[in-house]
Design a protein around this motif. Structure first.
Motif, PDB file in Angstrom:
ATOM      1  N   ASN A 176     -16.857 -39.641 -41.022  1.00  0.00           N
ATOM      2  CA  ASN A 176     -17.757 -38.954 -41.583  1.00  0.00           C
ATOM      3  C   ASN A 176     -17.944 -38.048 -43.191  1.00  0.00           C
ATOM      4  OD1 ASN A 176     -20.853 -38.409 -41.303  1.00  0.00           O
ATOM      5  ND2 ASN A 176     -21.067 -37.033 -39.535  1.00  0.00           N
ATOM      6  N   ASN A 177     -19.010 -38.739 -43.667  1.00  0.00           N
ATOM      7  CA  ASN A 177     -18.762 -37.494 -44.968  1.00  0.00           C
ATOM      8  C   ASN A 177     -20.205 -36.425 -45.581  1.00  0.00           C
ATOM      9  OD1 ASN A 177     -20.900 -39.199 -45.562  1.00  0.00           O
ATOM     10  ND2 ASN A 177     -19.809 -40.752 -47.583  1.00  0.00           N
ATOM     11  N   SER A 178     -20.522 -36.262 -44.290  1.00  0.00           N
ATOM     12  CA  SER A 178     -21.249 -34.690 -43.687  1.00  0.00           C
ATOM     13  C   SER A 178     -21.367 -34.920 -42.974  1.00  0.00           C
ATOM     14  CB  SER A 178     -22.669 -35.285 -44.368  1.00  0.00           C
ATOM     15  OG  SER A 178     -23.460 -36.434 -43.682  1.00  0.00           O
ATOM     16  N   PRO A 179     -21.540 -33.887 -42.177  1.00  0.00           N
ATOM     17  CA  PRO A 179     -22.151 -32.949 -41.108  1.00  0.00           C
ATOM     18  C   PRO A 179     -22.481 -34.028 -40.051  1.00  0.00           C
ATOM     19  CG  PRO A 179     -22.670 -30.686 -42.307  1.00  0.00           C
ATOM     20  CD  PRO A 179     -22.720 -32.455 -43.632  1.00  0.00           C
ATOM     21  N   LEU A 180     -22.304 -33.481 -38.577  1.00  0.00           N
ATOM     22  CA  LEU A 180     -22.235 -34.271 -37.349  1.00  0.00           C
ATOM     23  C   LEU A 180     -24.080 -33.838 -37.332  1.00  0.00           C
ATOM     24  CD1 LEU A 180     -19.051 -34.558 -36.169  1.00  0.00           C
ATOM     25  CD2 LEU A 180     -20.200 -36.619 -36.632  1.00  0.00           C
ATOM     26  N   PHE A 181     -24.997 -34.840 -37.062  1.00  0.00           N
ATOM     27  CA  PHE A 181     -26.186 -34.325 -36.268  1.00  0.00           C
ATOM     28  C   PHE A 181     -26.462 -35.464 -35.458  1.00  0.00           C
ATOM     29  CE2 PHE A 181     -31.144 -35.116 -37.620  1.00  0.00           C
ATOM     30  CZ  PHE A 181     -31.081 -33.720 -37.787  1.00  0.00           C
ATOM     31  N   GLY A 182     -25.244 -35.105 -33.938  1.00  0.00           N
ATOM     32  CA  GLY A 182     -25.856 -35.321 -32.618  1.00  0.00           C
ATOM     33  C   GLY A 182     -25.276 -36.843 -32.940  1.00  0.00           C
ATOM     34  N   TYR A 183     -24.640 -37.004 -31.465  1.00  0.00           N
ATOM     35  CA  TYR A 183     -23.771 -38.182 -30.795  1.00  0.00           C
ATOM     36  C   TYR A 183     -24.419 -37.985 -29.607  1.00  0.00           C
ATOM     37  CZ  TYR A 183     -20.659 -34.338 -30.657  1.00  0.00           C
ATOM     38  OH  TYR A 183     -20.013 -33.479 -29.983  1.00  0.00           O
ATOM     39  N   ASP A 184     -24.511 -39.487 -28.686  1.00  0.00           N
ATOM     40  CA  ASP A 184     -24.203 -39.296 -27.470  1.00  0.00           C
ATOM     41  C   ASP A 184     -22.843 -40.818 -26.461  1.00  0.00           C
ATOM     42  OD1 ASP A 184     -26.091 -40.641 -27.537  1.00  0.00           O
ATOM     43  OD2 ASP A 184     -27.145 -40.303 -25.925  1.00  0.00           O
ATOM     44  N   ILE A 185     -22.742 -40.618 -25.499  1.00  0.00           N
ATOM     45  CA  ILE A 185     -22.155 -41.690 -24.437  1.00  0.00           C
ATOM     46  C   ILE A 185     -23.321 -42.400 -23.378  1.00  0.00           C
ATOM     47  CG2 ILE A 185     -20.246 -40.167 -23.881  1.00  0.00           C
ATOM     48  CD1 ILE A 185     -18.313 -43.132 -23.733  1.00  0.00           C
ATOM     49  N   GLU A 186     -23.637 -43.562 -23.817  1.00  0.00           N
ATOM     50  CA  GLU A 186     -23.809 -43.979 -22.312  1.00  0.00           C
ATOM     51  C   GLU A 186     -23.103 -44.882 -21.253  1.00  0.00           C
ATOM     52  OE1 GLU A 186     -27.637 -45.980 -22.717  1.00  0.00           O
ATOM     53  OE2 GLU A 186     -27.782 -43.986 -24.012  1.00  0.00           O
ATOM     54  N   LYS A 187     -23.438 -45.034 -20.354  1.00  0.00           N
ATOM     55  CA  LYS A 187     -22.708 -46.047 -19.381  1.00  0.00           C
ATOM     56  C   LYS A 187     -23.607 -46.891 -19.451  1.00  0.00           C
ATOM     57  CE  LYS A 187     -19.107 -47.570 -16.144  1.00  0.00           C
ATOM     58  NZ  LYS A 187     -19.169 -48.160 -16.621  1.00  0.00           N
ATOM     59  N   THR A 188     -23.247 -48.178 -19.410  1.00  0.00           N
ATOM     60  CA  THR A 188     -23.579 -49.210 -19.761  1.00  0.00           C
ATOM     61  C   THR A 188     -23.206 -50.532 -18.509  1.00  0.00           C
ATOM     62  OG1 THR A 188     -22.341 -50.380 -20.766  1.00  0.00           O
ATOM     63  CG2 THR A 188     -24.308 -49.359 -21.692  1.00  0.00           C
ATOM     64  N   LYS A 189     -23.154 -51.469 -18.248  1.00  0.00           N
ATOM     65  CA  LYS A 189     -23.075 -52.374 -17.273  1.00  0.00           C
ATOM     66  C   LYS A 189     -21.603 -52.624 -17.546  1.00  0.00           C
ATOM     67  CE  LYS A 189     -27.210 -53.981 -14.417  1.00  0.00           C
ATOM     68  NZ  LYS A 189     -28.573 -54.855 -15.155  1.00  0.00           N
ATOM     69  N   LYS A 190     -21.451 -53.076 -18.625  1.00  0.00           N
ATOM     70  CA  LYS A 190     -20.587 -53.883 -18.912  1.00  0.00           C
ATOM     71  C   LYS A 190     -19.501 -52.935 -19.748  1.00  0.00           C
ATOM     72  CE  LYS A 190     -23.200 -57.664 -20.674  1.00  0.00           C
ATOM     73  NZ  LYS A 190     -23.992 -57.420 -22.269  1.00  0.00           N
ATOM     74  N   GLY A 191     -20.145 -51.249 -19.647  1.00  0.00           N
ATOM     75  CA  GLY A 191     -18.507 -50.535 -20.333  1.00  0.00           C
ATOM     76  C   GLY A 191     -19.175 -49.340 -20.441  1.00  0.00           C
ATOM     77  N   TYR A 192     -19.454 -48.873 -22.095  1.00  0.00           N
ATOM     78  CA  TYR A 192     -19.886 -47.874 -22.941  1.00  0.00           C
ATOM     79  C   TYR A 192     -20.537 -47.871 -24.246  1.00  0.00           C
ATOM     80  CZ  TYR A 192     -16.797 -45.301 -18.778  1.00  0.00           C
ATOM     81  OH  TYR A 192     -15.874 -45.028 -18.015  1.00  0.00           O
ATOM     82  N   SER A 337     -21.075 -21.706 -23.134  1.00  0.00           N
ATOM     83  CA  SER A 337     -22.100 -23.136 -21.738  1.00  0.00           C
ATOM     84  C   SER A 337     -22.261 -23.255 -21.866  1.00  0.00           C
ATOM     85  CB  SER A 337     -20.108 -23.262 -21.648  1.00  0.00           C
ATOM     86  OG  SER A 337     -20.467 -23.916 -20.510  1.00  0.00           O
ATOM     87  N   PHE A 338     -23.912 -22.890 -22.192  1.00  0.00           N
ATOM     88  CA  PHE A 338     -25.502 -23.136 -21.720  1.00  0.00           C
ATOM     89  C   PHE A 338     -25.569 -24.682 -21.588  1.00  0.00           C
ATOM     90  CE2 PHE A 338     -26.075 -18.937 -23.481  1.00  0.00           C
ATOM     91  CZ  PHE A 338     -25.844 -18.149 -23.311  1.00  0.00           C
ATOM     92  N   ALA A 339     -26.920 -24.851 -20.494  1.00  0.00           N
ATOM     93  CA  ALA A 339     -27.150 -25.924 -19.481  1.00  0.00           C
ATOM     94  C   ALA A 339     -28.155 -26.664 -21.495  1.00  0.00           C
ATOM     95  CB  ALA A 339     -27.754 -26.261 -18.784  1.00  0.00           C
ATOM     96  N   LEU A 340     -28.557 -25.453 -22.052  1.00  0.00           N
ATOM     97  CA  LEU A 340     -29.352 -26.073 -23.241  1.00  0.00           C
ATOM     98  C   LEU A 340     -28.753 -25.691 -24.753  1.00  0.00           C
ATOM     99  CD1 LEU A 340     -32.059 -26.885 -23.132  1.00  0.00           C
ATOM    100  CD2 LEU A 340     -31.544 -26.046 -21.258  1.00  0.00           C
ATOM    101  N   THR A 341     -27.408 -25.408 -25.052  1.00  0.00           N
ATOM    102  CA  THR A 341     -26.322 -25.507 -25.729  1.00  0.00           C
ATOM    103  C   THR A 341     -25.460 -26.495 -25.408  1.00  0.00           C
ATOM    104  OG1 THR A 341     -24.861 -23.710 -24.758  1.00  0.00           O
ATOM    105  CG2 THR A 341     -26.275 -22.904 -26.519  1.00  0.00           C
ATOM    106  N   ARG A 342     -25.217 -27.004 -24.717  1.00  0.00           N
ATOM    107  CA  ARG A 342     -24.276 -28.324 -24.600  1.00  0.00           C
ATOM    108  C   ARG A 342     -24.323 -29.538 -25.269  1.00  0.00           C
ATOM    109  NH1 ARG A 342     -22.492 -25.624 -19.023  1.00  0.00           N
ATOM    110  NH2 ARG A 342     -23.663 -27.000 -18.202  1.00  0.00           N
ATOM    111  N   PRO A 343     -25.564 -29.847 -24.787  1.00  0.00           N
ATOM    112  CA  PRO A 343     -26.525 -31.357 -25.054  1.00  0.00           C
ATOM    113  C   PRO A 343     -25.750 -31.590 -26.781  1.00  0.00           C
ATOM    114  CG  PRO A 343     -28.021 -30.492 -23.617  1.00  0.00           C
ATOM    115  CD  PRO A 343     -26.811 -29.023 -23.961  1.00  0.00           C
ATOM    116  N   THR A 344     -25.406 -33.338 -26.746  1.00  0.00           N
ATOM    117  CA  THR A 344     -25.177 -32.639 -27.933  1.00  0.00           C
ATOM    118  C   THR A 344     -25.529 -33.759 -28.632  1.00  0.00           C
ATOM    119  OG1 THR A 344     -23.796 -35.742 -26.855  1.00  0.00           O
ATOM    120  CG2 THR A 344     -22.876 -32.914 -27.245  1.00  0.00           C
ATOM    121  N   ASN A 345     -26.754 -34.961 -28.133  1.00  0.00           N
ATOM    122  CA  ASN A 345     -27.952 -36.018 -28.925  1.00  0.00           C
ATOM    123  C   ASN A 345     -28.443 -34.954 -29.625  1.00  0.00           C
ATOM    124  OD1 ASN A 345     -28.154 -35.451 -25.183  1.00  0.00           O
ATOM    125  ND2 ASN A 345     -28.203 -37.985 -25.748  1.00  0.00           N
TER     126      ASN A 345
END
Ligand SMILES: [Zn+2]
Length: 397
Positions: A176-192, A337-345
């Protein structure tokens, strides 16, 4: 004979638990196959509740344990790479002599307007780690291999690297050539499915224009939060949050509150709400107190909290502006590590505007004019963060 039967037959739950107790002594079975029974199961660096979280897993993830102690199984992610999982989150499925692994079938990239989607097709529900590495993002899927012949790779942009598999793991790198601005991962039927947000296009005069902000007034209902001098934290949180919403609206941001009334809301519902609204920034608003009132002269003032590295710079900018405007003592930018600081979305930050249990701070925190000062400082912090992170010559509107 016993050795052969144990190796071949998958032992059902109860006897498998017995077998795993004997794991080290028997010398026949090598791994206990575990399956997670919830979403959001933490794998930790050590065998206790306070140990660092390495990753969070989805329900039905398959893990291989080679050891245990009282409450934890030791999971082997790969050779010489161990983490721990609390027994309450997993079920023992079987005892097997060797770990199994799969080839990844397909990796498909979608380069969309505001984000990248990466679909990883595999038959196994294996453990993964998705972690920040400076501005880059590294993804590792264990017990899976990228096979140059069998694995199809579709539409890979240049800023992604699929590493050659050496051990039984799959590694993907996002450069990435700029700071990150959110990411996440989901489980799908076929993988991730991995979702990475692209850097926002920033308007230099109105940096908050079209940015989506979710404001979370902490506590509510029968959860009062801190209480002192006839004041309830939940009420002050809501008052400040409402003023904050107005300030953001004036500056062109799309803004939502996780609660508009004095109502109890589960922490995970607040997180899901931010995800639903596709928030760019999540701000949780609180007022502080102390477990031990003896510390009252040591710890007071304003403090801002982050967990993921991508959120640190926003926390710094908010803290800087709050200190300037409130003249409160610096209770620092803190990693927590709080529930509201941990999300990466999205970029997620929690703000303790002041200490409600300290008279001179409480008097100010309840004051409407002071609440407006706080709100303006937080909005300015967000503007500074957006401008300094993303406003480059070729990225302005
Ligand atoms: Zn609170």
């Amino acid at each position: 004979m016993k050795r052969i039967i144990l190796s071949i037959i998958l032992i059902l739950s109860q006897s498998a638990i017995y077998a795993v107790e004997k794991l080290e002594n028997v010398g026949i079975a090598k791994y206990a196959v575990l399956e997670t029974i919830n979403d959001n199961v933490p794998l930790r660096q050590k065998d206790n509740e306070n140990a660092k979280r390495i990753t969070h897993l989805f329900k039905d993830t398959v893990l291989f344990a080679d050891k245990q102690n009282k409450n934890y199984y030791r999971v082997e992610l790969k050779e010489n790479n161990y983490v721990w999982v609390n027994k309450k989150f997993v079920e023992v499925q079987a005892i097997i002599p060797e770990k199994r692994f799969d080839n990844i079938k397909k990796i498909e990239f979608k380069d969309k307007k505001k984000n990248y989607n990466i679909e990883i097709k595999t038959d196994s529900n294996s453990a993964f780690v998705l972690k920040e590495n400076g501005n880059n993002l590294d993804f590792t899927l264990f017990d899976n291999r990228y096979d140059p012949i069998e694995t199809k790779i579709l539409n890979k942009p240049e800023n992604f690297i699929v590493k050659e598999t050496i051990e039984n793991e799959f590694d993907l790198k996002f450069l990435n050539n700029s700071p990150l601005f959110g990411y996440d991962i989901e489980k799908t039927k076929k993988g991730y499915l991995i979702n990475i947000k692209k850097a926002p296009k920033i308007n230099s005069k109105k940096p908050l224009k079209n940015i989506t902000i979710v404001i979370d007034p902490g506590h509510g209902g029968d959860e009062f939060g801190a209480r002192a001098f006839n004041l309830d934290e939940k009420t002050i949180n809501l008052q400040i949050s409402k003023r904050l919403k107005k300030e953001f609206k004036k500056r062109g941001a799309k803004t939502y509150l996780t609660r508009k009334k004095d109502k109890k809301i589960d922490l995970y519902k607040r997180i899901d709400f931010a995800k639903e609204k596709n928030a760019d920034i999540l701000l949780s608003i609180h007022q502080n107190s102390l477990a031990n009132p003896k510390d009252i002269d040591k710890k007071h003032g304003v403090g801002t909290y982050y967990y993921n590295n991508q959120s640190k710079f926003l926390a710094q900018k908010i803290q800087e502006n709050l200190l300037n405007q409130t003249k409160f003592k610096d209770d620092k930018v803190n990693y927590a590590s709080f529930a509201l600081t941990r999300p990466t979305n999205q970029i997620s930050v929690l703000i303790e505007c002041g200490y409600l249990i300290r008279k001179e701070e409480a008097d100010k925190l309840k004051d409407k004019k002071f609440q407006k000062i706080i709100s303006k400082a937080i909005t300015k912090g967000c503007e500074d963060y957006l401008k300094e992170s993303f406003l480059t010559k070729n990225n302005s509107l």
